[in-house]
Design a protein around this motif. Structure first.
Motif, PDB file in Angstrom:
ATOM      1  N   VAL A 174       0.848  -1.187   0.000  1.00 29.25           N
ATOM      2  CA  VAL A 174       0.000   0.000   0.000  1.00 29.25           C
ATOM      3  C   VAL A 174       0.884   1.236   0.000  1.00 29.25           C
ATOM      4  N   ILE A 283      -2.543  -0.655  -4.019  1.00 28.24           N
ATOM      5  CA  ILE A 283      -3.451   0.271  -3.333  1.00 28.24           C
ATOM      6  C   ILE A 283      -2.713   1.558  -3.009  1.00 28.24           C
ATOM      7  N   ASN A 285      -3.419   5.060  -0.575  1.00 30.11           N
ATOM      8  CA  ASN A 285      -4.304   5.739   0.384  1.00 30.11           C
ATOM      9  C   ASN A 285      -3.908   7.195   0.515  1.00 30.11           C
ATOM     10  N   PHE A 319      -7.857   5.071  -2.557  1.00 27.44           N
ATOM     11  CA  PHE A 319      -8.820   5.422  -1.513  1.00 27.44           C
ATOM     12  C   PHE A 319      -8.504   6.828  -1.011  1.00 27.44           C
ATOM     13  N   ALA A 434      -8.511   0.958   2.982  1.00 28.14           N
ATOM     14  CA  ALA A 434      -7.344   0.563   2.204  1.00 28.14           C
ATOM     15  C   ALA A 434      -6.746  -0.736   2.730  1.00 28.14           C
TER      16      ALA A 434
END
Length: 507
Positions: A174, A283, A285, A319, A434
């Motif tokens: 992430v 991902i 965030n 996100f 996330a």
């Protein structure tokens, strides 16, 4: 049109407002140049944002997006490193050709160019802005705005407690775009950079190699996503304790994140997606935002739209926190972008009375005037599990809700502690989402043999969530149920791989 950020389309009104804002000495050529820039139809800005350019010698920072004649030939996917390289090369050619045709003085002072879209950040005078706006090569010009951290453990509420024993986020990274991450924190693999958890990163805010967090916000976010398992007071670890983190510091000396730095961080995540092949970035965030948009804001922020689309082509889901002003019909930017999953907050438990600052525009029924908040208003209310707090922004186009409030997560050493015992707001809700996505991608890789696309991630989280209604505005959206989302994918004895998690933490 989005409220408060309405683009001026009537030239006569713009000229009248602008002339009224400047001194007589600066109301000549600069005003005419700005009027010409607005007349082009390419400039997305308010009169207030353009005011300082109207004064003699005034300058402003903007993002300039060029038309891309090679877009049709661009690779359909950006997941393969070869496709990324080809896209960067083609994009660089478009930028270089434009700069070769223009004299530097006519363009302004360029602070940054982008890798996957023909765009650049530049500081310009009114005359330079007008020249850019009137160029046939330019598609859009937007103010280089600033995004602030959205300030407020709800793992059991999201049905994510049991899933951690099988799908910890292993094999997924992430990218935390925030105030940086304290990579020396023991629960984030520390000390050292890079380490076993924080695999790398960069400071796009000040364009430095070291993304160390001195504010604490980004470290708290990273802790919610992937903090190591623990049993210290109320800290039990992150939603996806097996996931990896890339620390992308997007704030500068002011503590806010310029749009150019945020977009550059998203592009960094694309380029470095497979830096550690066994844990690719899937991902992003962003627990930051600003503004008040009452509808999707794609038309106002083409640079963000393009950057989000490129991330999706790389298989990366973004996100973003919805914001904490208590709006009943609007979200912050870039949560208002259609290519971003916007996350609002719910209380994770009933823990007593709360008091939070909200905006004057909020429709929260408990709103009261106060001199203790910059906005002039606050909302006292009783907390309740799965209730939407008064401060959480809501809108018909919000994507989903996630846990928030009094999170026990991690802190940076600069704040003098290993733990943050009171983190919250939609800043916390977004990394909860996330982290859930990281666990979901881990499950997909194990059960299906491949990662989900961003569209599939969004569908599984929204279609399996528990519907929650924001009482202040009657907006109903799904609150993440991670266990239900994972259960939509077929399982067999061979693909259930338990982790060795202590019973005290697992149960």
């Amino acid at each position: 049109m989005p409220r408060r950020f309405t683009i001026l389309t009537h030239l006569s009104v713009f000229v009248f407002v602008l002339v009224a804002m400047v001194t007589p000495a600066g109301a000549g050529e600069a005003t005419a140049d700005l009027a010409a820039a607005m007349a082009s139809g390419k400039l997305r800005a308010t009169s207030a944002e353009l005011g300082k350019l109207a004064a003699d010698g005034g300058t402003g920072s903007f993002l300039v997006l060029l038309k891309n004649p090679s877009r049709a030939a661009a690779p359909a996917s950006l997941e393969a490193d070869a496709d990324k390289a080809a896209a960067r090369q083609a994009n660089a050619a478009v930028l270089e050709a434009f700069f070769a045709r223009k004299k530097g003085a006519a363009i302004g002072e360029i602070s940054r160019t982008f890798e996957y879209m023909p765009a650049f950040a530049v500081t310009v005078t009114a005359a330079q802005l007008a020249a850019l706006a009137q160029s046939d090569d330019v598609a859009a010009i937007e103010v280089n705005g600033r995004r602030k951290p959205a300030l407020r453990q709800g793992i059991p509420l999201m049905n994510a407690q049991a899933t951690r024993s099988r799908y910890s986020g292993k094999g997924v990274a992430v990218a935390v775009c925030d105030t940086g991450v304290d990579y020396n924190n023991t629960y984030l693999g520390g000390p050292g950079f890079p380490n076993a958890v924080v695999l790398g990163g960069y400071d796009t805010g000040e364009q430095k190699a070291d993304p160390m967090d001195k504010d604490g916000h980004g470290t708290s976010v990273a802790g919610i996503v992937a903090g190591a398992l623990g049993d210290v007071a109320n800290y039990i670890g992150g939603v996806a304790p097996g996931a990896k983190i890339y620390a992308l510091k997007v704030t500068d000396a002011s503590g806010t994140g310029p749009d150019e730095a945020i977009i550059a961080a998203w592009e960094w995540a694309i380029t470095n997606q497979n830096k550690v092949p066994e844990s690719p970035i899937r991902i992003i965030n962003l627990s930051m935002g600003g503004g008040y948009f009452t509808s999707l804001c794609d038309d106002s922020y083409e640079n963000y739209v393009t950057a989000a689309a490129n991330a999706a082509k790389a298989g990366i889901t973004i996100f973003a926190s919805a914001g904490n002003e208590g709006y009943c019909d609007g979200l912050n930017n870039p949560a208002c972008i259609s290519g971003v999953i916007s996350v609002g907050a719910v209380y994770d438990a009933a823990f007593g009375q709360t008091e939070t600052c909200i905006a004057e525009e909020s429709c929260a029924p408990s709103k009261e005037a106060t001199t203790g908040c910059d906005s002039g208003y606050y909302a006292p209310e009783a907390s309740e599990a799965d209730a939407v707090p008064a401060y959480s922004n809501s809108a018909s186009f919000l994507t989903l809700f996630a846990s928030s409030n009094k999170c026990n997560t991690l802190q940076c050493a600069a704040k003098g502690s290993t733990f943050n015992t009171d983190f919250g707001g939609t800043s916390a809700a977004s990394p909860y989402a996330a982290g859930a996505a990281a666990a979901l991608q881990n499950a997909a890789k194990v059960r299906l043999g491949h990662y989900l696309t961003p569209a599939e991630v969004k569908a599984k989280l929204t279609e399996t969530g528990d519907n929650i209604t924001d009482a202040k505005v009657a907006v109903t959206k799904p609150r993440i149920d991670l266990g239900a989302a994972i259960d939509t994918m077929p399982a067999s004895a061979s693909n259930l791989l338990p982790l060795d998690i202590p019973a005290a933490i697992r149960n």
